[in-house]
Scaffold this motif. Structure first.
Motif, PDB file in Angstrom:
ATOM      1  N   GLN A   1      64.839  26.760  23.380  1.00  0.00           N
ATOM      2  CA  GLN A   1      65.951  27.617  23.772  1.00  0.00           C
ATOM      3  C   GLN A   1      65.460  28.774  24.630  1.00  0.00           C
ATOM      4  O   GLN A   1      66.070  29.152  25.649  1.00  0.00           O
ATOM      5  CB  GLN A   1      66.624  28.143  22.517  1.00  0.00           C
ATOM      6  N   ARG A   2      64.325  29.332  24.214  1.00  0.00           N
ATOM      7  CA  ARG A   2      63.809  30.474  24.956  1.00  0.00           C
ATOM      8  C   ARG A   2      63.346  30.052  26.335  1.00  0.00           C
ATOM      9  O   ARG A   2      63.579  30.752  27.326  1.00  0.00           O
ATOM     10  CB  ARG A   2      62.658  31.101  24.172  1.00  0.00           C
TER      11      ARG A   2
ATOM     12  N   ALA B   1      66.305  29.735  28.485  1.00  0.00           N
ATOM     13  CA  ALA B   1      66.881  31.028  28.862  1.00  0.00           C
ATOM     14  C   ALA B   1      66.090  31.650  30.003  1.00  0.00           C
ATOM     15  O   ALA B   1      66.660  32.184  30.967  1.00  0.00           O
ATOM     16  CB  ALA B   1      66.918  31.956  27.656  1.00  0.00           C
ATOM     17  N   TYR B   2      64.754  31.571  29.909  1.00  0.00           N
ATOM     18  CA  TYR B   2      63.940  32.151  30.978  1.00  0.00           C
ATOM     19  C   TYR B   2      64.115  31.382  32.278  1.00  0.00           C
ATOM     20  O   TYR B   2      64.177  31.971  33.363  1.00  0.00           O
ATOM     21  CB  TYR B   2      62.467  32.165  30.551  1.00  0.00           C
TER      22      TYR B   2
ATOM     23  N   PHE C   1      67.309  32.397  33.831  1.00  0.00           N
ATOM     24  CA  PHE C   1      67.291  33.753  34.373  1.00  0.00           C
ATOM     25  C   PHE C   1      66.580  33.790  35.718  1.00  0.00           C
ATOM     26  O   PHE C   1      67.050  34.413  36.676  1.00  0.00           O
ATOM     27  CB  PHE C   1      66.615  34.690  33.372  1.00  0.00           C
ATOM     28  N   TYR C   2      65.443  33.114  35.772  1.00  0.00           N
ATOM     29  CA  TYR C   2      64.638  33.249  36.987  1.00  0.00           C
ATOM     30  C   TYR C   2      65.062  32.312  38.105  1.00  0.00           C
ATOM     31  O   TYR C   2      64.563  32.413  39.212  1.00  0.00           O
ATOM     32  CB  TYR C   2      63.155  33.036  36.653  1.00  0.00           C
TER      33      TYR C   2
ATOM     34  N   ASP D   1      68.247  43.690  41.964  1.00  0.00           N
ATOM     35  CA  ASP D   1      68.224  44.438  40.703  1.00  0.00           C
ATOM     36  C   ASP D   1      67.686  45.840  40.908  1.00  0.00           C
ATOM     37  O   ASP D   1      68.193  46.822  40.357  1.00  0.00           O
ATOM     38  CB  ASP D   1      67.363  43.695  39.682  1.00  0.00           C
TER      39      ASP D   1
ATOM     40  N   MET E   1      69.501  49.401  40.129  1.00  0.00           N
ATOM     41  CA  MET E   1      68.929  50.415  39.237  1.00  0.00           C
ATOM     42  C   MET E   1      68.788  51.742  39.964  1.00  0.00           C
ATOM     43  O   MET E   1      69.015  52.808  39.390  1.00  0.00           O
ATOM     44  CB  MET E   1      67.559  49.951  38.748  1.00  0.00           C
TER      45      MET E   1
ATOM     46  N   ASP F   1      71.672  50.287  32.555  1.00  0.00           N
ATOM     47  CA  ASP F   1      71.330  50.553  33.947  1.00  0.00           C
ATOM     48  C   ASP F   1      69.941  50.048  34.286  1.00  0.00           C
ATOM     49  O   ASP F   1      69.709  49.498  35.365  1.00  0.00           O
ATOM     50  CB  ASP F   1      71.388  52.070  34.211  1.00  0.00           C
ATOM     51  N   MET F   2      69.003  50.234  33.366  1.00  0.00           N
ATOM     52  CA  MET F   2      67.644  49.786  33.663  1.00  0.00           C
ATOM     53  C   MET F   2      67.424  48.327  33.263  1.00  0.00           C
ATOM     54  O   MET F   2      66.315  47.831  33.309  1.00  0.00           O
ATOM     55  CB  MET F   2      66.614  50.691  32.992  1.00  0.00           C
ATOM     56  N   LYS F   3      68.481  47.649  32.913  1.00  0.00           N
ATOM     57  CA  LYS F   3      68.447  46.213  32.635  1.00  0.00           C
ATOM     58  C   LYS F   3      67.362  45.867  31.610  1.00  0.00           C
ATOM     59  O   LYS F   3      66.488  45.032  31.849  1.00  0.00           O
ATOM     60  CB  LYS F   3      68.215  45.417  33.918  1.00  0.00           C
TER      61      LYS F   3
ATOM     62  N   PRO G   1      66.563  41.610  29.975  1.00  0.00           N
ATOM     63  CA  PRO G   1      67.641  40.910  30.676  1.00  0.00           C
ATOM     64  C   PRO G   1      67.697  39.417  30.402  1.00  0.00           C
ATOM     65  O   PRO G   1      68.648  38.765  30.795  1.00  0.00           O
ATOM     66  CB  PRO G   1      67.298  41.154  32.146  1.00  0.00           C
ATOM     67  N   VAL G   2      66.680  38.843  29.759  1.00  0.00           N
ATOM     68  CA  VAL G   2      66.653  37.389  29.603  1.00  0.00           C
ATOM     69  C   VAL G   2      67.418  36.965  28.355  1.00  0.00           C
ATOM     70  O   VAL G   2      68.323  36.157  28.419  1.00  0.00           O
ATOM     71  CB  VAL G   2      65.197  36.888  29.516  1.00  0.00           C
ATOM     72  N   GLN G   3      67.035  37.534  27.205  1.00  0.00           N
ATOM     73  CA  GLN G   3      67.693  37.132  25.958  1.00  0.00           C
ATOM     74  C   GLN G   3      68.238  38.304  25.180  1.00  0.00           C
ATOM     75  O   GLN G   3      68.908  38.103  24.183  1.00  0.00           O
ATOM     76  CB  GLN G   3      66.699  36.387  25.057  1.00  0.00           C
TER      77      GLN G   3
END
Lengths: 75, 174
Positions: free
Chosen positions: A44-45, A48-49, A52-53, A61, A65, B152-154, B157-159
């Protein structure tokens, strides 16, 4: 003991039987827990990664910020 | 040896008191009250110590002494009642009797809950009369500002935290 004859109970090998039962059981429990961890947590992890990537734009991002005002070195 | 004696003392004072028999109850007609050895030299059989050093009854009547003499011969000649009588001379309780259930767990759970409740009251008093003022960073407004900064600083962010926040719609993901 005259009246009713009870069956003679198991007298020997009690520890060996208990050990065999528990060792086999512990082996399967350990294997089961390891499989659960692998599929429930690790895969699962990793997914998820990967998600995300896949579409990650780190400069975008960073700009978000910076606009939110959290940096000290830049505005 | 002292740990065994201490354990048997604990067993006697706690488990024995709530059982159907007291620790010094006289038995049936087949048993006689033997000499009570001091606790530190001898104690009654337990499941973990099944063969105590001395027999339960050491002062025997003439009849019981005759039985002991008969025991020195072949055991096949002993009747069932005689075997049981010899057992009762040697041991205070059978395994079934010594392993009987007791209501001790109710006392234990009651005392545990009582002291947990007492502790709760003490902590409540402490919170009212001892604790200083809460710091300003724990107010709702400040906590909201801190959370906003984390988003704001995320962070994570992955999990983690920022992965649950929808940045387009500015709300938590469903």
């Amino acid at each position: 003991m005259a009246s009713c004859a009870l069956a003679k109970p198991q007298m020997r090998g009690l520890l060996a039987r208990r050990l065999r039962f528990h060792i086999v059981g512990a082996f399967f429990v350990a294997v089961g827990v390891a499989c659960a961890c692998k599929f429930g947590v690790a895969e699962q992890r990793k997914e998820a990664y990967a998600d995300f990537y896949r579409n990650d734009d780190s400069m975008k991002d960073f700009e978000e910020m910076r606009r939110a005002g959290i940096f000290q070195s830049t505005k | 040896m002292f740990s065994r004696a201490a354990r048997s003392w604990v067993l006697r004072t706690t488990g024995g008191g709530l059982g159907t028999r007291g620790t010094h109850s006289p038995g049936g007609s087949a048993r006689s009250q033997g000499k009570m050895a001091p606790y530190y030299t001898n104690h009654y059989a337990q499941r973990s110590y099944p063969m105590p050093d001395e027999p339960y009854c050491t002062e025997l009547t003439a009849e019981q002494q005759a039985l002991k003499e008969k025991e020195k011969g072949s055991w096949a000649q002993l009747s069932q009642e005689e075997k049981v009588a010899l057992y009762r001379l040697q041991f205070r309780e059978s395994f079934a009797e010594m392993n009987r259930r007791s209501s001790e767990w109710k006392t234990v759970m009651g005392c545990v809950f009582f002291f947990i409740g007492l502790t709760g009251l003490l902590i409540w008093w402490q919170r009212v009369y001892v604790f200083p003022e809460k710091p300003v960073t724990l107010t709702d407004e400040r906590k909201a500002q801190q959370l906003q900064r984390l988003l704001d600083m995320k962070s994570n962010p992955v999990q983690g935290l920022a992965s649950r926040w929808d940045y387009e719609r500015k709300e938590w993901k469903k």
